[in-house]
Design an enzyme around this catalytic site. Structure first.
Site, PDB file in Angstrom:
ATOM      1  N   LEU A 227       0.743  -1.192  -0.069  1.00  0.00           N
ATOM      2  CA  LEU A 227      -0.040   0.120   0.117  1.00  0.00           C
ATOM      3  C   LEU A 227       0.953   1.200   0.029  1.00  0.00           C
ATOM      4  O   LEU A 227       1.430   1.369   0.998  1.00  0.00           O
ATOM      5  CB  LEU A 227      -0.840  -0.212   1.416  1.00  0.00           C
ATOM      6  CG  LEU A 227      -1.928   0.966   1.258  1.00  0.00           C
ATOM      7  CD1 LEU A 227      -2.893   1.359   0.211  1.00  0.00           C
ATOM      8  CD2 LEU A 227      -2.691   1.047   2.882  1.00  0.00           C
ATOM      9  N   ASP A 228       0.587   2.038  -1.078  1.00  0.00           N
ATOM     10  CA  ASP A 228       1.327   3.349  -1.239  1.00  0.00           C
ATOM     11  C   ASP A 228       2.823   3.484  -1.163  1.00  0.00           C
ATOM     12  O   ASP A 228       3.439   4.208  -0.814  1.00  0.00           O
ATOM     13  CB  ASP A 228       0.899   4.370   0.010  1.00  0.00           C
ATOM     14  CG  ASP A 228      -0.655   4.643  -0.071  1.00  0.00           C
ATOM     15  OD1 ASP A 228      -1.283   4.527  -0.903  1.00  0.00           O
ATOM     16  OD2 ASP A 228      -1.316   5.049   0.997  1.00  0.00           O
TER      17      ASP A 228
END
Length: 285
Positions: A227-228
């Site tokens: 994530l990210d």
């Protein structure tokens, strides 16, 4: 018929003669180099090159590819040749905050970005009126734990049916599965409303405000299962002060997000971005 503009991107281990070998082949059929950018990574000894090729009338993409194949083989290159006459197709995904999507649509409308939005996908109905006004097919697909896998399969089917070259998450507030992220790696760009790697996840502006930061920003990156943490394409930032509220941070951030995402999408569609592990080489114009 006018001259054709092709774009060649390549990478390989650095050694003498790479540029000379490529440009010699191009010169043999009368091509002109409209733009050229190169980078040598001294740490890894990898060489990266992007050339915009103006080919005379009648010189096809296939003929350029055949001419370059021996050079590509000799230097063991990873190479890609594209015809800029083929307009890229894009699917935009959005939730409730539509500012980044609206900016993309505007930049396409005025010609700054050459692309065709073939679909807008959302887990809400807020942007349906915008899609209808623009004449773009709208897909309202609510997402929950029970139907997430089914909705992602629908997205993969839509990508195939429309021939989409890129999926843009323009503040689409759903985390994509590891499976989807892997299957479309390098073809999904997300805008994160923070200057990564700081303040990942939810409410990054509120996290930044709580930490008393003096600059806020936004990051456009490729989506990966982490994530990210995907390869970063573009970032920007703006100074803020203690006098501003968390809502002020959010308001200022909207403008940054819109600009950063538009630039990242433009760079990708113009084949200016090369993914190298968890980083990118970006040949900005």
């Amino acid at each position: 018929m006018a001259d054709s503009l092709y774009v060649l991107t390549l990478s390989c281990a650095d050694k003498p003669g790479i540029v000379a070998a490529v440009t010699t082949e191009l010169a043999d059929f009368g091509a002109n180099i409209a733009e050229s950018d190169q980078f040598w990574d001294r740490v890894t000894n990898q060489f990266f090159l992007r050339i915009a090729i103006l080919a005379p009338e009648g010189v096809t993409l296939e003929s350029v590819q055949r001419a370059l194949d021996p050079v590509i083989s000799r230097f063991d290159m990873k190479a890609k040749l594209v015809d800029t006459a083929k307009r890229p197709k894009v699917i935009v995904m959005v939730s409730k905050f539509d500012h980044a999507m609206l900016h993309l649509l505007y930049q396409i409308r005025v010609g700054w970005m050459d692309a065709e939005v073939v679909a807008i996908v959302s887990n809400h109905t807020d942007s349906q009126r915008t899609a209808e006004h623009e004449g773009i097919p709208y897909h309202h697909w609510p997402v929950n734990k029970e139907n997430k896998a089914e909705q992602e399969e629908k997205l993969l089917k839509l990508v195939k049916e429309t021939g989409a070259d890129l999926v843009v998450l323009a503040r689409y507030m759903q985390v994509l599965s590891d499976s989807l992220s892997k299957r479309l790696f390098g073809k999904i760009i997300n805008i994160h409303h923070s200057f990564l790697p700081s303040f990942k996840g939810a409410k990054p502006y509120h996290q930044a405000h709580a930490r008393g930061v003096k600059m806020i920003g936004a990051t456009a990156h490729y989506v990966t299962p982490d994530l990210d943490e995907g390869p970063i394409i573009e970032q920007d930032a703006e100074r803020v002060s203690h006098a501003l509220s968390a809502d002020d941070f959010v308001a200022r951030g909207r403008d940054i997000e819109s600009r950063v995402l538009a630039r990242a999408v433009k760079y990708h569609l113009e084949n200016r971005v090369m993914i190298v592990g968890n980083k990118t080489i970006v040949f900005t114009p």
